[in-house]
Design a protein around this motif. Structure first.
Motif, mmCIF file in Angstrom:
data_model
loop_
_atom_site.group_PDB
_atom_site.id
_atom_site.type_symbol
_atom_site.label_atom_id
_atom_site.label_comp_id
_atom_site.label_asym_id
_atom_site.label_seq_id
_atom_site.Cartn_x
_atom_site.Cartn_y
_atom_site.Cartn_z
ATOM 1 N N GLU A 304 -43.771 -53.295 9.455
ATOM 2 C CA GLU A 304 -43.363 -52.607 10.842
ATOM 3 C C GLU A 304 -44.777 -51.930 11.136
ATOM 4 O O GLU A 304 -45.666 -51.345 10.521
ATOM 5 N N SER A 305 -45.086 -51.899 12.510
ATOM 6 C CA SER A 305 -46.233 -51.671 12.999
ATOM 7 C C SER A 305 -46.981 -50.422 12.871
ATOM 8 O O SER A 305 -47.939 -50.358 12.262
ATOM 9 N N ARG A 306 -46.359 -49.464 12.824
ATOM 10 C CA ARG A 306 -46.573 -48.077 12.715
ATOM 11 C C ARG A 306 -46.950 -47.681 11.117
ATOM 12 O O ARG A 306 -47.949 -46.929 10.954
ATOM 13 N N LYS A 307 -46.524 -48.381 10.280
ATOM 14 C CA LYS A 307 -46.845 -48.166 8.749
ATOM 15 C C LYS A 307 -47.924 -49.064 8.807
ATOM 16 O O LYS A 307 -48.920 -48.765 7.942
ATOM 17 N N ALA A 308 -47.925 -50.168 9.112
ATOM 18 C CA ALA A 308 -49.040 -51.205 8.752
ATOM 19 C C ALA A 308 -50.272 -50.711 9.159
ATOM 20 O O ALA A 308 -51.365 -50.852 8.366
ATOM 21 N N TRP A 309 -50.425 -50.017 10.611
ATOM 22 C CA TRP A 309 -51.600 -49.684 11.174
ATOM 23 C C TRP A 309 -51.704 -48.265 10.766
ATOM 24 O O TRP A 309 -52.763 -47.373 11.255
ATOM 25 N N SER A 310 -51.150 -47.489 9.936
ATOM 26 C CA SER A 310 -51.245 -45.769 9.942
ATOM 27 C C SER A 310 -52.575 -45.322 9.407
ATOM 28 O O SER A 310 -53.190 -44.618 10.124
ATOM 29 N N LYS A 311 -53.421 -46.345 8.507
ATOM 30 C CA LYS A 311 -54.510 -45.801 8.079
ATOM 31 C C LYS A 311 -55.827 -46.083 9.206
ATOM 32 O O LYS A 311 -56.743 -45.226 9.507
ATOM 33 N N VAL A 312 -55.687 -47.283 9.737
ATOM 34 C CA VAL A 312 -56.339 -47.274 10.905
ATOM 35 C C VAL A 312 -56.243 -46.414 12.308
ATOM 36 O O VAL A 312 -57.142 -45.827 12.617
ATOM 37 N N VAL A 313 -55.009 -46.019 12.620
ATOM 38 C CA VAL A 313 -54.657 -45.209 13.478
ATOM 39 C C VAL A 313 -55.207 -43.697 13.195
ATOM 40 O O VAL A 313 -55.796 -43.007 14.270
ATOM 41 N N GLU A 314 -55.112 -43.294 11.780
ATOM 42 C CA GLU A 314 -55.888 -42.094 11.520
ATOM 43 C C GLU A 314 -57.327 -42.415 11.609
ATOM 44 O O GLU A 314 -57.932 -41.006 12.250
ATOM 45 N N GLY A 315 -58.005 -43.424 11.335
ATOM 46 C CA GLY A 315 -59.494 -43.463 11.619
ATOM 47 C C GLY A 315 -59.666 -43.417 13.138
ATOM 48 O O GLY A 315 -60.721 -42.556 13.428
ATOM 49 N N ILE A 316 -58.888 -43.710 13.953
ATOM 50 C CA ILE A 316 -59.208 -43.751 15.518
ATOM 51 C C ILE A 316 -59.096 -42.193 15.943
ATOM 52 O O ILE A 316 -59.823 -41.904 16.782
ATOM 53 N N LYS A 317 -58.022 -41.561 15.344
ATOM 54 C CA LYS A 317 -57.907 -40.475 15.773
ATOM 55 C C LYS A 317 -58.864 -39.344 15.464
ATOM 56 O O LYS A 317 -59.372 -38.322 16.007
ATOM 57 N N GLU A 318 -59.376 -39.874 14.181
ATOM 58 C CA GLU A 318 -60.549 -38.748 13.631
ATOM 59 C C GLU A 318 -61.921 -39.449 14.105
ATOM 60 O O GLU A 318 -62.757 -38.860 13.758
ATOM 61 N N GLY A 319 -61.967 -40.426 14.903
ATOM 62 C CA GLY A 319 -63.097 -40.953 15.285
ATOM 63 C C GLY A 319 -64.103 -41.332 14.145
ATOM 64 O O GLY A 319 -65.098 -41.448 14.381
ATOM 65 N N ASP A 320 -63.596 -41.998 13.181
ATOM 66 C CA ASP A 320 -64.214 -42.467 12.036
ATOM 67 C C ASP A 320 -64.317 -44.045 11.992
ATOM 68 O O ASP A 320 -63.449 -44.629 11.800
ATOM 69 N N ILE A 321 -65.458 -44.439 12.396
ATOM 70 C CA ILE A 321 -65.676 -45.947 12.580
ATOM 71 C C ILE A 321 -65.525 -46.598 11.363
ATOM 72 O O ILE A 321 -64.889 -47.725 11.305
ATOM 73 N N ASN A 322 -66.025 -45.867 10.017
ATOM 74 C CA ASN A 322 -66.025 -46.540 9.071
ATOM 75 C C ASN A 322 -64.652 -46.841 8.110
ATOM 76 O O ASN A 322 -64.184 -47.826 7.976
ATOM 77 N N LYS A 323 -63.713 -45.721 8.774
ATOM 78 C CA LYS A 323 -62.462 -45.764 8.158
ATOM 79 C C LYS A 323 -61.684 -46.667 9.050
ATOM 80 O O LYS A 323 -60.839 -47.564 8.403
ATOM 81 N N VAL A 324 -61.921 -46.920 10.252
ATOM 82 C CA VAL A 324 -61.299 -47.908 10.900
ATOM 83 C C VAL A 324 -61.439 -49.362 10.826
ATOM 84 O O VAL A 324 -60.822 -50.226 10.469
#
Length: 405
Positions: A304-324
């Motif tokens: 399911e989309s929001r679970k699968a991308w949850s860590k990537v979304v965290e990185g986007i919101k934090e502005g962390d390109i390495n995490k993304v």
């Protein structure tokens, strides 16, 4: 204004300037990469401040966001007015489709992976409208989606591809080959609507904004056809943003305009009949909308989309390109390993909620009514075939089994 200068903190100012400088450097690198790619650029990883914190598989929910308007054709007895209501919902949904007016406007959503799902619903007084979207093809990328309300017998099933290109002059251009068919069971009729091309302009100067390109069509089984043209600012900055002009006619006389609508798909709209008399006037922002609801992320399945991308979304919101980059790469690599495992075991991936077909009779009949040869000759290879929804009961049983309910 005086107090803001008194509160001035050199360290904070320096941090802000460093952040802006970093963003511009990332944007410059991103644009250089886009310019070097020949053809589809949808797989190019964008810096976090350019990414929307969600997958594009969620976008179809926008077509039912004006919930009462989406359902209203079921309550209308006149076929011409029903076709006009479908067109009104189309116009009022466009702002939500591109996210205009939100902090994510003109940002690039995440590309869905094969088998990604988005399951949601919109609550209403006459029962919920349920949504199921699934990424049913990777090459070419195709999203299939259904929205259905059992109480009023209104449903929409669509499948849309995506091809993204970039040029320094015209910006990002996202073509969406495909269509959706709205079924009104109470009146035994269908309406096919084609998708607009999304343009993201102003990206080279760091001030992106969305525009749309057509023509787009809504073709009804009752013979009514609506043609929608979009007009925005020119490359020289002339004109107004987000303008459109729509005309509705009957297939028996394409030269006779029955209704005309014009204005901004982000603002004021006027609708006139064939006599030039105003029959409707509204502002898109004043049309009531309803939010979609989904299960909490911790209760979702890994596909399911929001679970699968949850860590990537965290990185986007934090502005962390390495995490993304790290979590995006991990997700993509896990998908590649699934494909390799399927190949080793002689298995082929199968969609869950949609069945692949080689033809679509209802679509062909409705496409034939459109006075545009490009649509009359639409090649289903662009959407990896036709996709039929398995049905509400079967889909809801599948969801229960997936979630162990």
């Amino acid at each position: 204004m005086v107090s803001s200068w008194l509160d001035f903190q050199p360290s904070r100012f320096a941090a802000t300037m460093t952040h802006l400088t970093s963003n511009m450097a990332q944007l410059k690198d991103f644009l250089s990469t886009l310019a070097s790619v020949k053809g589809d650029v949808s797989e190019v990883t964008a810096p976090p401040f350019v990414l929307a914190p969600k997958s594009s598989i969620e976008i179809p929910a926008a077509w039912a966001a004006c919930h009462d308007l989406f359902l209203q054709p079921a309550r209308e007895s006149d076929p011409a007015k029903r076709a006009l209501l479908v067109a009104k919902n189309y116009i009022c949904s466009l702002k939500r489709v591109v996210g205009e007016g939100t902090q994510d406007a003109a940002k690039k959503p995440l590309n869905p992976f094969l088998g990604e799902m988005f399951i949601a619903e919109i609550q209403g007084e006459e029962g919920p409208t349920k949504m199921i979207a699934e990424q049913v093809s990777h090459h070419p990328p195709v999203t299939a989606c259904t929205l259905y309300n059992r109480a009023l017998g209104i449903s929409s099933v669509g499948y849309v591809g995506q091809a993204t290109t970039f040029s320094p002059i015209n910006g990002v251009r996202v073509q969406q080959p495909g269509f959706a068919i709205i079924t009104d069971e109470r009146h035994n009729e269908k309406h096919l609507m084609t998708m607009p091309t999304i343009l993201v302009k102003g990206i080279t100067v760091g001030q992106p904004y969305p525009e749309l390109e057509g023509p787009c069509y809504i073709s009804s089984s009752t013979g009514y056809v609506t043609r929608i043209e979009f007009n925005g600012k020119t490359k020289f900055g002339l004109g107004s943003k987000n303008r459109f002009h729509a005309e509705m006619f009957h297939e028996s006389d394409p030269n006779k305009t029955l209704f005309e609508a014009k204005g901004q798909w982000t603002g004021d709209v006027k609708v006139e009949d064939c006599k030039g008399e105003m029959i409707d006037q509204f502002n898109v922002d004043h049309i009531q909308t309803k939010n979609i609801s989904v299960r909490p992320v911790e209760e979702q399945t890994p596909f399911e989309s929001r679970k699968a991308w949850s860590k990537v979304v965290e990185g986007i919101k934090e502005g962390d390109i390495n995490k993304v980059s790290t979590h995006k790469h991990a997700l993509e690599e896990s998908q590649r390993e699934l494909r390799r495992a399927e190949e080793r075991n002689g298995r082929k991936w199968q969609s869950m909620f949609f069945t692949q077909l080689q033809s679509h009779d209802d679509a062909l009949k409705l496409l034939a009514k459109i006075p545009d040869e490009n649509w009359k000759k639409f090649d289903l290879k662009m959407t990896a075939g036709a996709w039929k929804f398995v049905g509400g009961n079967a889909a809801e049983d599948l969801i229960k089994r997936l979630r162990g309910a």
